[in-house]
Design a protein around this motif. Structure first.
Motif, PDB file in Angstrom:
ATOM      1  N   LYS A   1      24.256   6.919  -0.889  1.00 11.95           N
ATOM      2  CA  LYS A   1      24.567   7.632   0.345  1.00 11.95           C
ATOM      3  C   LYS A   1      23.452   8.569   0.783  1.00 11.95           C
ATOM      4  N   ALA A   2      22.524   8.870  -0.114  1.00 11.00           N
ATOM      5  CA  ALA A   2      21.375   9.714   0.219  1.00 11.00           C
ATOM      6  C   ALA A   2      20.260   9.348  -0.743  1.00 11.00           C
ATOM      7  N   VAL A   3      19.020   9.358  -0.245  1.00  6.48           N
ATOM      8  CA  VAL A   3      17.881   8.878  -1.017  1.00  6.48           C
ATOM      9  C   VAL A   3      16.761   9.911  -0.993  1.00  6.48           C
ATOM     10  N   ALA A   4      16.226  10.221  -2.185  1.00  2.00           N
ATOM     11  CA  ALA A   4      15.128  11.185  -2.279  1.00  2.00           C
ATOM     12  C   ALA A   4      14.040  10.632  -3.182  1.00  2.00           C
ATOM     13  N   THR A   5      12.800  11.006  -2.907  1.00  2.00           N
ATOM     14  CA  THR A   5      11.681  10.621  -3.758  1.00  2.00           C
ATOM     15  C   THR A   5      10.813  11.844  -4.033  1.00  2.00           C
ATOM     16  N   LEU A   6      10.068  11.767  -5.135  1.00  2.00           N
ATOM     17  CA  LEU A   6       9.100  12.794  -5.492  1.00  2.00           C
ATOM     18  C   LEU A   6       7.811  12.115  -5.910  1.00  2.00           C
ATOM     19  N   SER A   7       6.703  12.504  -5.289  1.00  2.00           N
ATOM     20  CA  SER A   7       5.382  11.956  -5.639  1.00  2.00           C
ATOM     21  C   SER A   7       5.413  10.431  -5.644  1.00  2.00           C
ATOM     22  N   MET A   8       5.957   9.856  -4.577  1.00  2.55           N
ATOM     23  CA  MET A   8       6.120   8.404  -4.505  1.00  2.55           C
ATOM     24  C   MET A   8       4.787   7.677  -4.688  1.00  2.55           C
ATOM     25  N   PHE A   9       4.820   6.635  -5.530  1.00  2.00           N
ATOM     26  CA  PHE A   9       3.639   5.831  -5.824  1.00  2.00           C
ATOM     27  C   PHE A   9       3.928   4.400  -5.423  1.00  2.00           C
ATOM     28  N   ASN A  10       3.109   3.832  -4.548  1.00  2.00           N
ATOM     29  CA  ASN A  10       3.308   2.474  -4.055  1.00  2.00           C
ATOM     30  C   ASN A  10       2.629   1.496  -5.011  1.00  2.00           C
ATOM     31  N   SER A  11       3.359   1.100  -6.035  1.00  2.00           N
ATOM     32  CA  SER A  11       2.780   0.334  -7.137  1.00  2.00           C
ATOM     33  C   SER A  11       2.077  -0.943  -6.690  1.00  2.00           C
ATOM     34  N   GLY A  12       2.725  -1.709  -5.820  1.00  2.00           N
ATOM     35  CA  GLY A  12       2.157  -2.992  -5.442  1.00  2.00           C
ATOM     36  C   GLY A  12       0.847  -2.867  -4.693  1.00  2.00           C
ATOM     37  N   VAL A  13       0.792  -1.960  -3.730  1.00  2.00           N
ATOM     38  CA  VAL A  13      -0.435  -1.786  -2.949  1.00  2.00           C
ATOM     39  C   VAL A  13      -1.580  -1.328  -3.843  1.00  2.00           C
ATOM     40  N   VAL A  14      -1.279  -0.437  -4.801  1.00  2.00           N
ATOM     41  CA  VAL A  14      -2.332   0.025  -5.705  1.00  2.00           C
ATOM     42  C   VAL A  14      -2.759  -1.090  -6.655  1.00  2.00           C
ATOM     43  N   ARG A  15      -1.828  -1.891  -7.125  1.00  2.00           N
ATOM     44  CA  ARG A  15      -2.205  -3.012  -8.002  1.00  2.00           C
ATOM     45  C   ARG A  15      -3.078  -4.021  -7.243  1.00  2.00           C
ATOM     46  N   LYS A  16      -2.808  -4.170  -5.955  1.00  2.00           N
ATOM     47  CA  LYS A  16      -3.582  -5.125  -5.155  1.00  2.00           C
ATOM     48  C   LYS A  16      -4.945  -4.548  -4.781  1.00  2.00           C
ATOM     49  N   ASN A  17      -4.934  -3.386  -4.155  1.00  2.00           N
ATOM     50  CA  ASN A  17      -6.167  -2.841  -3.580  1.00  2.00           C
ATOM     51  C   ASN A  17      -6.923  -1.894  -4.498  1.00  2.00           C
ATOM     52  N   GLY A  18      -6.268  -1.460  -5.582  1.00  2.00           N
ATOM     53  CA  GLY A  18      -6.840  -0.393  -6.389  1.00  2.00           C
ATOM     54  C   GLY A  18      -6.493   0.945  -5.766  1.00  2.00           C
ATOM     55  N   PHE A  19      -6.569   2.004  -6.563  1.00  2.00           N
ATOM     56  CA  PHE A  19      -6.245   3.331  -6.045  1.00  2.00           C
ATOM     57  C   PHE A  19      -7.260   3.713  -4.975  1.00  2.00           C
ATOM     58  N   MET A  20      -6.751   4.117  -3.825  1.00  2.00           N
ATOM     59  CA  MET A  20      -7.591   4.450  -2.679  1.00  2.00           C
ATOM     60  C   MET A  20      -8.546   3.306  -2.329  1.00  2.00           C
ATOM     61  N   ASN A  21      -8.018   2.087  -2.419  1.00  2.00           N
ATOM     62  CA  ASN A  21      -8.749   0.864  -2.035  1.00  2.00           C
ATOM     63  C   ASN A  21     -10.036   0.654  -2.839  1.00  2.00           C
ATOM     64  N   SER A  22     -10.002   1.028  -4.103  1.00  2.00           N
ATOM     65  CA  SER A  22     -11.206   0.938  -4.940  1.00  2.00           C
ATOM     66  C   SER A  22     -11.459  -0.452  -5.514  1.00  2.00           C
ATOM     67  N   GLN A  23     -10.513  -1.407  -5.328  1.00  2.00           N
ATOM     68  CA  GLN A  23     -10.696  -2.739  -5.918  1.00  2.00           C
ATOM     69  C   GLN A  23     -10.432  -3.871  -4.939  1.00  2.00           C
ATOM     70  N   VAL A  24     -10.607  -3.583  -3.679  1.00  2.00           N
ATOM     71  CA  VAL A  24     -10.341  -4.610  -2.671  1.00  2.00           C
ATOM     72  C   VAL A  24     -11.199  -5.858  -2.898  1.00  2.00           C
ATOM     73  N   GLY A  25     -12.404  -5.678  -3.379  1.00  2.00           N
ATOM     74  CA  GLY A  25     -13.317  -6.807  -3.547  1.00  2.00           C
ATOM     75  C   GLY A  25     -12.959  -7.764  -4.661  1.00  2.00           C
ATOM     76  N   THR A  26     -11.994  -7.402  -5.520  1.00  2.00           N
ATOM     77  CA  THR A  26     -11.664  -8.279  -6.656  1.00  2.00           C
ATOM     78  C   THR A  26     -10.229  -8.789  -6.598  1.00  2.00           C
ATOM     79  N   ILE A  27      -9.595  -8.731  -5.443  1.00  2.00           N
ATOM     80  CA  ILE A  27      -8.192  -9.135  -5.337  1.00  2.00           C
ATOM     81  C   ILE A  27      -7.990 -10.576  -5.781  1.00  2.00           C
ATOM     82  N   GLN A  28      -8.744 -11.488  -5.230  1.00  2.00           N
ATOM     83  CA  GLN A  28      -8.537 -12.902  -5.543  1.00  2.00           C
ATOM     84  C   GLN A  28      -8.879 -13.219  -7.005  1.00  2.00           C
ATOM     85  N   GLU A  29      -9.899 -12.571  -7.508  1.00  2.00           N
ATOM     86  CA  GLU A  29     -10.267 -12.791  -8.905  1.00  2.00           C
ATOM     87  C   GLU A  29      -9.149 -12.339  -9.838  1.00  2.00           C
TER      88      GLU A  29
END
Length: 364
Positions: A181-209
């Protein structure tokens, strides 16, 4: 089968190490807690008139899940109490920050449940440390299943609170599970985007590899071969190496998870094959499905704040929504630093009191 070379994932939650600060070092509880809790101020025994803790277990799709249920002072199971499901961070366990906030919620009159994710911590499931959005989201649904049947809980009066990676999965669970009925988050971390792109887009160049490696790892598992893991390697310990870690999230994360609040069930390696699902996941997608009241909290100095901000802006159909910044706090400091924790708890108190129907908690 011979182990294959694996790229170390920079974006893995809390795998970097850092110089310990004296302020955080002091938060490490002294002695062995009988419940295994490692946060400051943790319950050491169940006493009448105080918050009590009940270790429980239940089956989730054939997997045994272990959880802690925190009940309010003077709990009476013949009456009706609201409940809050608490989802722990990536790599974390119920005895760390999620347990701290569950205990504080119980002090406010809520029944709170926090469970180790399936395949992780003290819960069952093999291979160990599978870490996929499907599993983590289902863990949240299953906590709601269990706590709604807990004697003394009002099953129509359940809230959801997710921390770090658990915050991202809480958003996903709430999109379809309207028992919350109510939803709260603290320091939300977007796991999938970070696993794909790296933290702050630090691994975009190796996604396919990296996707190729994850696919090969799954094929190897299917053939009965060795299970490969990401972040399964030596961690630098020299202070000159630690000083070079560029992000507060990782520097402070090691101090918290590796020293001051370490727990033997907490680990940050995960099956490499998990990346096949993780890298296609985005916690901020379909935020328009959330129509419940929404509170998203983050430290104003957190280098992960951009993840909270993006998801919050997309929650256009929330019945009400608020973004609350904890002034001066980094991501990890919201886990343990008393002043920041108190600010977050005060905000949770007003949020849940307003958005969960008033029941027995008002008399406590």
């Amino acid at each position: 089968m011979k182990r294959k070379k694996v790229i170390v994932i920079i974006g893995v939650m809390m795998t970097m190490v850092a110089k310990t600060t004296m302020a955080q070092e002091a938060q490490n509880p002294v002695g062995n807690n009988p419940f295994g809790l490692v946060y400051a101020g943790a319950i050491t025994e169940n006493k009448k008139g105080e918050v009590n803790l009940h270790p429980v277990s239940y089956a989730r799709n054939g997997i045994e899940v272990v959880a802690n249920v925190y009940i309010p002072p003077n709990f009476n199971d013949t009456q009706s109490y609201p409940a809050v499901v608490v989802a722990h961070p990536n790599g974390g366990v119920k005895e760390q920050v999620a347990g701290l906030y569950a205990q504080r919620l119980a002090e406010l009159g809520y029944v709170a449940i926090v469970a180790d994710a399936a395949y992780q911590g003290g819960s069952g499931g093999t291979p160990r440390n599978v870490d996929t959005p499907t599993n983590r989201t289902e863990d949240i649904h299953a906590m709601a299943d269990f706590i709604s049947q807990f004697k003394g809980v009002d099953s129509s009066n359940i809230g959801l609170f997710g921390i770090c990676g658990g915050g991202g999965y809480a958003l996903k669970a709430a999109q379809t599970d309207k028992r919350f009925k109510a939803v709260a988050t603290l320091s939300m971390f977007n796991s999938g985007v970070v696993r794909k792109n790296g933290f702050m887009n630090s691994q975009v160049g190796t996604i396919q590899e990296r996707l190729e490696q994850a696919s090969m790892a799954r094929a190897q598992e299917a053939a009965g071969g060795e299970v490969l893991y990401a972040a399964d390697g030596p961690i630098p310990t020299a202070e000159e190496q630690l000083a070079k870690v560029p992000y507060d999230l990782y520097r402070e994360g090691y101090v918290y998870y590796g020293k001051t609040h370490a727990h033997p069930n907490s680990t940050f390696r995960y099956t490499l094959s998990s990346l096949m699902e993780l890298m296609a996941f985005d916690a901020s997608a379909n935020m328009d499905l959330i129509n419940q009241p929404l509170l998203m909290m983050a430290g104003s100095s957190a280098d992960t704040y951009y993840m909270t901000d993006e998801a919050f802006r997309k929650a256009t159909n929330a019945q009400s929504r608020e973004q609350f910044l904890i002034d001066g706090a980094t991501h990890i400091e919201t886990y343990w630093k008393p002043d920041y924790v108190n600010q977050a708890v005060d905000k949770l108190k007003s949020f849940f009191n307003e958005n969960l129907p008033k029941t027995q908690k008002d008399e406590l």
